[in-house]
Design a protein around this motif. Structure first.
Motif, mmCIF file in Angstrom:
data_model
loop_
_atom_site.group_PDB
_atom_site.id
_atom_site.type_symbol
_atom_site.label_atom_id
_atom_site.label_comp_id
_atom_site.label_asym_id
_atom_site.label_seq_id
_atom_site.Cartn_x
_atom_site.Cartn_y
_atom_site.Cartn_z
ATOM 1 N N PRO A 47 -12.653 -84.618 12.745
ATOM 2 C CA PRO A 47 -13.271 -83.915 11.548
ATOM 3 C C PRO A 47 -12.509 -84.192 10.385
ATOM 4 C CG PRO A 47 -12.451 -82.364 12.932
ATOM 5 C CD PRO A 47 -12.345 -83.372 13.900
ATOM 6 N N LYS A 48 -12.794 -84.378 9.224
ATOM 7 C CA LYS A 48 -12.246 -84.722 8.063
ATOM 8 C C LYS A 48 -11.723 -83.366 7.325
ATOM 9 C CE LYS A 48 -14.284 -89.037 6.727
ATOM 10 N NZ LYS A 48 -15.092 -89.796 5.520
ATOM 11 N N THR A 49 -10.664 -83.208 6.871
ATOM 12 C CA THR A 49 -10.246 -81.956 6.315
ATOM 13 C C THR A 49 -10.078 -81.880 4.774
ATOM 14 O OG1 THR A 49 -7.761 -82.672 6.649
ATOM 15 C CG2 THR A 49 -8.934 -81.235 8.321
ATOM 16 N N LYS A 50 -9.455 -83.106 4.521
ATOM 17 C CA LYS A 50 -9.173 -83.084 2.834
ATOM 18 C C LYS A 50 -8.489 -82.214 2.172
ATOM 19 C CE LYS A 50 -13.212 -86.194 2.045
ATOM 20 N NZ LYS A 50 -14.448 -86.461 1.449
ATOM 21 N N ILE A 61 -14.965 -74.307 5.089
ATOM 22 C CA ILE A 61 -15.044 -73.861 6.703
ATOM 23 C C ILE A 61 -15.843 -74.600 7.516
ATOM 24 C CG2 ILE A 61 -15.319 -71.845 8.272
ATOM 25 C CD1 ILE A 61 -14.688 -69.853 5.754
ATOM 26 N N ASN A 62 -15.240 -74.915 8.450
ATOM 27 C CA ASN A 62 -16.172 -76.165 9.235
ATOM 28 C C ASN A 62 -15.690 -75.614 10.952
ATOM 29 O OD1 ASN A 62 -17.784 -77.872 10.165
ATOM 30 N ND2 ASN A 62 -16.723 -79.613 9.445
ATOM 31 N N ASP A 88 -16.127 -81.080 22.357
ATOM 32 C CA ASP A 88 -16.212 -82.576 22.560
ATOM 33 C C ASP A 88 -16.421 -83.330 21.181
ATOM 34 O OD1 ASP A 88 -18.855 -81.809 21.626
ATOM 35 O OD2 ASP A 88 -19.776 -82.101 23.437
ATOM 36 N N GLY A 89 -16.041 -82.427 20.087
ATOM 37 C CA GLY A 89 -16.085 -83.222 18.911
ATOM 38 C C GLY A 89 -17.009 -83.238 18.120
ATOM 39 N N ASN A 90 -18.348 -82.586 18.289
ATOM 40 C CA ASN A 90 -19.610 -82.725 17.692
ATOM 41 C C ASN A 90 -19.532 -81.594 16.703
ATOM 42 O OD1 ASN A 90 -20.737 -84.959 18.781
ATOM 43 N ND2 ASN A 90 -21.101 -83.525 20.640
ATOM 44 N N PRO A 91 -20.101 -81.863 15.339
ATOM 45 C CA PRO A 91 -20.254 -80.519 14.396
ATOM 46 C C PRO A 91 -21.061 -79.532 14.770
ATOM 47 C CG PRO A 91 -21.120 -82.553 13.592
ATOM 48 C CD PRO A 91 -20.692 -82.766 14.844
ATOM 49 N N LEU A 92 -20.809 -78.174 14.736
ATOM 50 C CA LEU A 92 -21.483 -77.035 14.994
ATOM 51 C C LEU A 92 -22.422 -76.579 13.969
ATOM 52 C CD1 LEU A 92 -19.325 -75.357 17.868
ATOM 53 C CD2 LEU A 92 -21.197 -76.905 18.224
ATOM 54 N N PHE A 93 -21.576 -76.684 12.658
ATOM 55 C CA PHE A 93 -22.568 -76.298 11.473
ATOM 56 C C PHE A 93 -23.327 -77.494 11.152
ATOM 57 C CE2 PHE A 93 -18.896 -73.123 10.030
ATOM 58 C CZ PHE A 93 -19.225 -72.239 11.032
ATOM 59 N N LYS A 94 -24.455 -76.854 10.308
ATOM 60 C CA LYS A 94 -25.280 -77.951 9.736
ATOM 61 C C LYS A 94 -24.557 -79.045 8.875
ATOM 62 C CE LYS A 94 -29.712 -75.416 10.637
ATOM 63 N NZ LYS A 94 -30.974 -74.786 10.033
ATOM 64 N N LYS A 95 -23.858 -78.168 8.098
ATOM 65 C CA LYS A 95 -22.722 -79.084 7.117
ATOM 66 C C LYS A 95 -21.754 -78.111 6.933
ATOM 67 C CE LYS A 95 -25.416 -77.664 3.011
ATOM 68 N NZ LYS A 95 -26.137 -78.012 2.058
ATOM 69 N N PRO A 96 -20.382 -78.939 6.548
ATOM 70 C CA PRO A 96 -19.546 -77.945 6.368
ATOM 71 C C PRO A 96 -19.809 -76.888 5.042
ATOM 72 C CG PRO A 96 -18.884 -80.079 6.686
ATOM 73 C CD PRO A 96 -20.143 -80.350 6.299
ATOM 74 N N LEU A 97 -19.115 -76.067 5.371
ATOM 75 C CA LEU A 97 -19.436 -74.672 4.420
ATOM 76 C C LEU A 97 -18.539 -74.878 3.412
ATOM 77 C CD1 LEU A 97 -20.976 -71.896 4.208
ATOM 78 C CD2 LEU A 97 -18.831 -70.907 5.213
ATOM 79 N N LEU A 147 -22.093 -67.410 13.153
ATOM 80 C CA LEU A 147 -20.952 -68.294 13.387
ATOM 81 C C LEU A 147 -21.817 -69.653 14.482
ATOM 82 C CD1 LEU A 147 -17.780 -66.486 14.775
ATOM 83 C CD2 LEU A 147 -17.831 -68.476 12.850
ATOM 84 N N LYS A 148 -23.029 -69.553 14.805
ATOM 85 C CA LYS A 148 -23.591 -70.443 15.426
ATOM 86 C C LYS A 148 -23.956 -71.699 14.443
ATOM 87 C CE LYS A 148 -23.458 -68.371 19.591
ATOM 88 N NZ LYS A 148 -22.572 -69.093 20.684
ATOM 89 N N SER A 149 -24.623 -71.182 13.297
ATOM 90 C CA SER A 149 -25.229 -72.242 12.479
ATOM 91 C C SER A 149 -24.095 -72.623 11.100
ATOM 92 C CB SER A 149 -26.564 -71.706 11.854
ATOM 93 O OG SER A 149 -26.391 -70.661 11.271
ATOM 94 N N GLY A 150 -23.329 -71.442 10.781
ATOM 95 C CA GLY A 150 -22.643 -71.645 9.577
ATOM 96 C C GLY A 150 -23.401 -71.047 8.400
#
Length: 624
Positions: A321-324, A346-347, A352-361, A390-393
């Motif tokens: 995941p990108k942090t910037k 927040i992300n 296994d490396g998959n995003p759990l939020f629909k998009k980074p918060l 915490l499941k969807s963000g």
């Protein structure tokens, strides 16, 4: 072990004033105890254990609450400078060093019992590179040169002061090229019944019980710090390179290499978590000092996250995941890794490396708080706050709570009214826990260019406090009182805080953090300071000694001054420390301090004021 590093270490809250520039009349209060120490005092420090340690021209002195006389007086080294003292966090130990980095003299003092538990001279040491206290094993590991000339490692029991083992790395009688003699490269660590010692030539394991070398691995050298899994069978070592990068090695408890080759990590590893699914690694890349082509060729200054296969060190994620930005919060949760950036954002990613939020918060900068609540996870930044699923963000409310950039942020939970209270430095915001509706409960202005650093609910209302101000609001936001006591001067304030903040000024290295804070990456609940201190007290039970037992009792005790704030201010008689009720704002006690630049410590748990009166004496006042 985990509780020793909550780096939640214990900082005493001192107020120096509270509206309407109060001018008080006060009568001189006689001290309950006066300690005439002789030599000029150059340091006094209130420890976590409640013992006041004083350095003067003759040595070191220890004073317990309400004691009629000091319980120890260490004069072996004569005058001791503040920079020669190292207080081991959350322990009863003080390391005294003289002679610089490669010091020739070291002593370890148990400042609760007053006993000297170790001394280099009595134990045959000529020079010491390191002198590390191992907790909760309650051992001391000394690395350095013996009087006979051999480089050696010694193990000592801090409960008794007895030597348990000694191993020499070279034979001083044999002529050898200096470069061939191993030097110590990092902090040793106890894993199971073995002591792991990193040197410039190898990694070795020594039996803690007798000091015998169990094995040496010459493939692993120049290690800075070490950690191991819960079983102690899998050991990870970290080699910090001069270019700012890190190499990770893995060896077994028997000394064999478990990875075919080391894993190279960009940047300096700041967080390392051993999980059933793999190894979570956070590293910080800093290229701020680089310029020209070197800077262009370098990676951005930011944190990087990697997730490695514990079997061979390979990447488990195809794309990290990108942090910037730099990671300010990092937590291991049930289904993945949750992190927050100082620059905002927040992300959450799965193991296994998959995003759990629909998009980074997206959030504001400087995330002060990330913590669990019954409704979800709350975050608070300089400009916004929210509770998210915490499941969807996603926000549990209709939208995040936004406010003008805060001068300072303090918050608390008002259980009776089911709302969160956030002080922004100019306003007190109330957020309904269920609906997310926000309202400005009160607007305020603190005197002396201050902002509240603490907000708390009390029986009488909501208390906001700073170094110089105290304000009580009703639960409807109406002001009940606002007290401000003018400070006696900047020089006095500086002298006070220099002593008080010293308790929290001890920095933990990555090695100490890895060893002691094995659970620091667990997401905690939005809770009170008092409950955190109770958690600390449980950790003392893991170290078997009377001094640790005494520390445990202190941390379980209720603060003797929890209903008061102590404020230094001007009075008719000069300068005084006033005891102000948190519920009424009224002064209940005044102690005249005959010094324009006073230096003092307040023990809030024990309820005592220690004041350096004439440069050679300490006066103690019972604040209860």
């Amino acid at each position: 072990m985990k509780n020793f590093a909550i780096i939640a270490l214990k900082v005493l809250s001192i107020a120096i004033l509270a509206l309407n520039v109060n001018v008080l009349s006060a009568q001189k209060t006689e001290a309950n105890h006066t300690y005439n120490l002789g030599g000029k005092i150059n340091l006094m420090k209130l420890t976590d254990a409640g013992v006041l340690v004083v350095a003067n021209g003759d040595g070191l002195v220890g004073i317990k609450p309400n004691a009629s006389a000091p319980h120890f007086n260490f004069t072996d080294y004569g005058k001791v400078k503040p920079e020669e003292l190292e207080f081991v966090p959350m322990s009863p130990y003080l390391v005294v060093s003289q002679g610089g980095f490669m010091t020739s003299k070291k002593s370890v003092i148990d400042f609760i019992s007053g006993k000297k538990m170790f001394g280099t001279e009595e134990n045959g040491w000529k020079v010491t590179n390191r002198c590390d206290v191992m907790l909760p094993q309650n051992k001391l590991v000394v690395l350095g040169m013996r009087k006979g000339g051999a480089m050696a490692a010694g193990i000592y029991d801090l409960a008794t002061g007895k030597e348990e083992g000694l191993v020499e790395l070279n034979d001083p009688k044999k002529v050898a090229v200096a470069s061939s003699i191993p030097q110590f490269s990092g902090r040793p660590v106890i894993v199971g019944d073995g002591l792991l010692i990193p040197t410039t030539k190898s990694l070795m394991r020594v039996d803690v019980s007798n000091g015998k070398v169990l094995w040496t691995n010459k493939d692993v050298d120049d290690i800075t710090w070490i950690t191991a899994d819960a079983t102690g069978k899998e050991i990870y070592t970290f080699e910090e390179r001069q270019n700012g990068d890190t190499r990770i090695h893995k060896v077994s408890s028997s000394g064999t290499n478990l990875w075919e080759k080391e894993r190279k990590i960009k940047g300096k590893v700041s967080r390392f978590e051993i999980l059933p699914q793999g190894l979570a690694v956070v590293s910080d890349v800093d290229n701020s000092g680089k310029s020209g082509l070197v800077k262009l060729a370098s990676a951005a200054s930011e944190s990087k996250i990697a997730f490695l296969n514990s079997a061979d060190g390979s990447d488990l994620w195809e794309k990290a995941p990108k942090t910037k930005g730099y990671i300010q919060h990092f937590y291991i949760v049930e289904d993945g890794i949750l992190f927050g950036l100082f620059e905002g954002g927040i992300n959450k990613v799965s193991f296994d490396g998959n995003p759990l939020f629909k998009k980074p918060l997206k959030t504001g900068e400087n995330i002060h708080t990330m913590a669990l609540t019954p409704k979800g996870m709350i975050y608070i930044t300089d400009t916004d706050a929210d509770i998210i699923n915490l499941k969807s963000g996603e926000s549990i409310w209709s939208k995040p709570i936004k406010y003008k950039k805060a001068r300072s942020v303090a918050s608390t939970y008002d259980k009776e009214h089911q709302r969160y209270l956030i002080s922004t430095g100019e306003e007190l915001l109330a957020i309904d826990e269920n609906s997310g509706d926000i309202s400005t409960l009160a607007s305020y202005k603190f005197e002396g260019k201050e902002s509240p650093f603490k907000v708390m609910t009390r029986k009488e209302g909501i208390l906001l406090s700073s170094e110089q101000n105290m304000m009580m609001l009703g639960f409807d936001g109406t002001q009940k009182f606002h007290e401000f006591y003018k400070a006696p001067g900047k020089s006095a304030a500086g002298a006070i805080f220099a002593g008080v903040m010293g308790v929290a000024s001890v920095a933990m290295s990555a090695a100490t953090a890895a060893e002691a804070q094995q659970h620091r990456n667990s997401l905690g609940s939005y809770t009170s300071r008092g409950e955190s201190l109770m958690e600390n007290s449980r950790g003392f039970a893991e170290a078997a000694s009377a001094s640790f037992a005494e520390m445990g009792k202190r941390f379980k005790a209720t603060s003797a001054t929890q209903n008061y704030q102590f404020i230094l201010t001007k009075v008719d008689g000069g300068i005084a420390l006033v005891k102000v009720s948190k519920d009424s704002g009224k002064v209940e006690k005044e102690i005249i301090i005959e010094d324009k630049k006073p230096e003092y410590e307040v023990d809030e748990i024990g309820g005592f004021l220690y004041y350096q009166s004439d440069g050679k004496s300490i006066k103690a006042f019972d604040l209860k």
